[in-house]
Write a protein that holds these residues in place. Structure first.
Motif, PDB file in Angstrom:
ATOM      1  N   SER A 167       0.828  -1.208   0.000  1.00 17.13           N
ATOM      2  CA  SER A 167       0.000   0.000   0.000  1.00 17.13           C
ATOM      3  C   SER A 167       0.862   1.258   0.000  1.00 17.13           C
ATOM      4  O   SER A 167       0.589   2.218  -0.737  1.00 17.13           O
ATOM      5  N   LEU A 168       1.919   1.251   0.811  1.00 20.25           N
ATOM      6  CA  LEU A 168       2.804   2.415   0.882  1.00 20.25           C
ATOM      7  C   LEU A 168       3.567   2.620  -0.420  1.00 20.25           C
ATOM      8  O   LEU A 168       3.778   3.758  -0.853  1.00 20.25           O
ATOM      9  N   MET A 169       3.987   1.530  -1.043  1.00 23.09           N
ATOM     10  CA  MET A 169       4.711   1.651  -2.298  1.00 23.09           C
ATOM     11  C   MET A 169       3.810   2.193  -3.397  1.00 23.09           C
ATOM     12  O   MET A 169       4.242   2.987  -4.237  1.00 23.09           O
ATOM     13  N   ASP A 170       2.552   1.746  -3.407  1.00 25.15           N
ATOM     14  CA  ASP A 170       1.600   2.315  -4.365  1.00 25.15           C
ATOM     15  C   ASP A 170       1.452   3.822  -4.141  1.00 25.15           C
ATOM     16  O   ASP A 170       1.428   4.616  -5.087  1.00 25.15           O
ATOM     17  N   LEU A 171       1.354   4.176  -2.879  1.00 24.08           N
ATOM     18  CA  LEU A 171       1.204   5.589  -2.539  1.00 24.08           C
ATOM     19  C   LEU A 171       2.473   6.370  -2.852  1.00 24.08           C
ATOM     20  O   LEU A 171       2.419   7.542  -3.240  1.00 24.08           O
ATOM     21  N   SER A 172       3.632   5.713  -2.701  1.00 22.70           N
ATOM     22  CA  SER A 172       4.902   6.398  -2.969  1.00 22.70           C
ATOM     23  C   SER A 172       5.061   6.726  -4.455  1.00 22.70           C
ATOM     24  O   SER A 172       5.684   7.731  -4.812  1.00 22.70           O
ATOM     25  N   VAL A 173       4.517   5.864  -5.324  1.00 23.54           N
ATOM     26  CA  VAL A 173       4.555   6.151  -6.764  1.00 23.54           C
ATOM     27  C   VAL A 173       3.784   7.441  -7.056  1.00 23.54           C
ATOM     28  O   VAL A 173       4.228   8.309  -7.816  1.00 23.54           O
ATOM     29  N   MET A 194      -0.585  13.894   3.596  1.00 26.34           N
ATOM     30  CA  MET A 194      -0.831  12.480   3.322  1.00 26.34           C
ATOM     31  C   MET A 194       0.451  11.726   2.992  1.00 26.34           C
ATOM     32  O   MET A 194       0.482  10.502   3.049  1.00 26.34           O
ATOM     33  N   TYR A 195       1.519  12.440   2.647  1.00 26.58           N
ATOM     34  CA  TYR A 195       2.790  11.804   2.337  1.00 26.58           C
ATOM     35  C   TYR A 195       3.838  12.047   3.424  1.00 26.58           C
ATOM     36  O   TYR A 195       4.884  11.408   3.431  1.00 26.58           O
ATOM     37  N   ASP A 196       3.545  12.971   4.318  1.00 25.62           N
ATOM     38  CA  ASP A 196       4.550  13.379   5.299  1.00 25.62           C
ATOM     39  C   ASP A 196       4.622  12.466   6.515  1.00 25.62           C
ATOM     40  O   ASP A 196       5.568  12.538   7.290  1.00 25.62           O
ATOM     41  N   ASP A 197       3.639  11.596   6.696  1.00 28.38           N
ATOM     42  CA  ASP A 197       3.599  10.755   7.893  1.00 28.38           C
ATOM     43  C   ASP A 197       4.502   9.531   7.790  1.00 28.38           C
ATOM     44  O   ASP A 197       4.868   8.939   8.808  1.00 28.38           O
ATOM     45  N   ASP A 199       8.055   7.646   6.119  1.00 27.13           N
ATOM     46  CA  ASP A 199       9.362   7.918   5.514  1.00 27.13           C
ATOM     47  C   ASP A 199       9.372   7.572   4.029  1.00 27.13           C
ATOM     48  O   ASP A 199       9.962   8.292   3.221  1.00 27.13           O
ATOM     49  N   VAL A 200       8.727   6.458   3.669  1.00 21.24           N
ATOM     50  CA  VAL A 200       8.753   5.994   2.277  1.00 21.24           C
ATOM     51  C   VAL A 200       8.087   7.009   1.352  1.00 21.24           C
ATOM     52  O   VAL A 200       8.649   7.389   0.316  1.00 21.24           O
ATOM     53  N   THR A 201       6.892   7.449   1.699  1.00 19.73           N
ATOM     54  CA  THR A 201       6.177   8.388   0.833  1.00 19.73           C
ATOM     55  C   THR A 201       6.818   9.777   0.861  1.00 19.73           C
ATOM     56  O   THR A 201       6.865  10.461  -0.169  1.00 19.73           O
ATOM     57  N   ARG A 202       7.310  10.170   2.031  1.00 24.04           N
ATOM     58  CA  ARG A 202       7.967  11.474   2.108  1.00 24.04           C
ATOM     59  C   ARG A 202       9.242  11.492   1.258  1.00 24.04           C
ATOM     60  O   ARG A 202       9.532  12.466   0.541  1.00 24.04           O
ATOM     61  N   GLN A 203       9.996  10.396   1.321  1.00 17.95           N
ATOM     62  CA  GLN A 203      11.215  10.298   0.524  1.00 17.95           C
ATOM     63  C   GLN A 203      10.892  10.260  -0.970  1.00 17.95           C
ATOM     64  O   GLN A 203      11.593  10.871  -1.783  1.00 17.95           O
TER      65      GLN A 203
END
Length: 390
Positions: A167-173, A194-197, A199-203
């Protein structure tokens, strides 16, 4: 077991026969001995009664704690438990046992809960890491098989961690794409909540933003380098635009330097080519007010050491009977060299015509031969001109 039941029954009878437990002497009040002292006999001193109460309460508490932890009531009792105590003493004993039993149960529950949480956390971490790897390698598992060697809590955590990673990887894309778009439009980064919470999505958002910023900077650098090149090539004085700062200024200055070097190279090449056209050096009027370029033009002119050898070859080729014009491969792309070759080739041909004419005058066939040679030469020149034009 029958003996234990008998002991327990006896204890209950003793409790019923005694005075009821005062409301202030509840299991949750282990330090209520001072209140119990008010019920003691006149024979006993306050200190003695308190000591007896504390001892019995602690004895019961210890046994109750062990049984509560094992979740087996009266496990520590035997046929002698309570027989050496009065009904009041047994009441104090059972008060400690009840509180201890609850404490043991609570301790056991907390340990089990902690163990379950640790198992789930360990499984979740491993599942999360595996999910990240599978996503990167495009080998995502739609159905996750349990690990027989692991506990149910561990397997439950593994599934949760794996799904969380996907789920996080989908969101990170999505985050990376939005970061990229923001980087194209803005100089400062603002990560959405929504991305700041995570590390993966923020990065991912940051990487997208930085990628776009790098592309924007590279594009600007190319533009300023091009401007600098044009300025340098036209031999204008260096004037860096006000908006060109830092790396952009460096790019402009590098372009300017490249433009000047290319201009010098081209001017030198022009000087080299002019040596094929002129016998002596002459500076172009367009460079008279640019002494630095005149220097390079002159250097190019005198660097041409091929003029005489090419002239001689062209003249000899033209003089030879039946020899077609053939510019050496080295000079075929140089229009000035080709023009010079053609000029001296034709001079050689004229010389050849005179020589042939003198030789044939005494043979009586001069007019016929000259006509034939002239006709042949006209056709050949026409073919050569067609070849050169192509």
């Amino acid at each position: 077991m029958k003996k234990k039941l008998a002991v327990i029954s006896t204890a209950c009878l003793l409790i019923l026969a005694s005075d009821p437990i005062p409301s202030y002497a509840t299991p949750d009040s282990p330090d209520s001995s001072s209140d119990v002292l008010e019920q003691s006999t006149d024979v006993d001193t306050t200190e003695d009664v308190k000591a007896i109460f504390d001892s019995l309460y602690q004895e019961g508490y210890s046994l109750g704690e062990e049984d509560g932890y094992a979740e087996k009531k009266f496990e520590q009792f035997d046929q002698t438990t309570g027989l050496d105590k009065s009904s009041e003493e047994f009441t104090w004993f059972m008060m400690g046992y009840t509180v201890g039993y609850k404490k043991g149960q609570q301790q056991k529950e907390e340990e089990l809960k902690t163990e379950q949480e640790n198992e789930m956390a360990a499984g979740e971490e491993e599942g999360y890491q595996q999910g990240i790897l599978d996503y990167k390698h495009a080998t995502i598992q739609s159905e996750i098989d349990p690990f027989p060697s692991k506990s149910s809590d561990w397997n439950k955590g593994y599934v949760q961690g794996y799904k969380k990673a996907i789920s996080l990887m989908d969101l990170s894309v999505k985050a990376k794409k939005e970061g990229y778009d923001q980087g194209l439009e803005n100089d400062s980064m603002s990560v959405p909540s929504m991305y700041d919470d995570e590390d993966v999505t923020r990065q991912a958002f940051t990487e997208g933003f930085e990628t776009a910023q790098a592309e924007v900077l590279n594009h600007q650098k190319k533009q300023f380098e091009k401007q600098g090149y044009v300025q340098g090539y036209h031999d204008l004085s260096l004037e860096v635009p006000a908006e060109a700062e830092g790396e952009l200024q460096t790019a402009f200055e590098q372009g300017y330097e490249k433009g000047q070097k290319q201009k010098q190279k081209d001017v030198k090449a022009d000087g080299y080519d002019s040596a094929f056209t002129y016998q002596t050096y002459r500076a172009p009027k367009s460079l008279q007010d640019k002494p630095e370029l005149v220097k390079w033009y002159k250097a190019g002119f005198y660097s041409n050491k091929d003029v005489k050898s090419l002239q001689q070859k062209a003249y000899k080729d033209g003089w030879k009977l039946g020899k077609e014009m053939s510019v050496p491969k080295k000079y075929k792309q140089n229009k000035a060299a080709v023009a010079m070759y053609k000029k001296y080739f034709e001079q050689g041909q004229k010389k050849q015509d005179k020589t042939v004419s003198h030789i044939l005058l005494g043979s009586g066939i001069v007019l016929t031969l000259v006509a034939l040679i002239t006709l042949w030469r006209l056709r050949r020149r026409k073919n050569e001109e067609t070849t050169l034009d192509s």
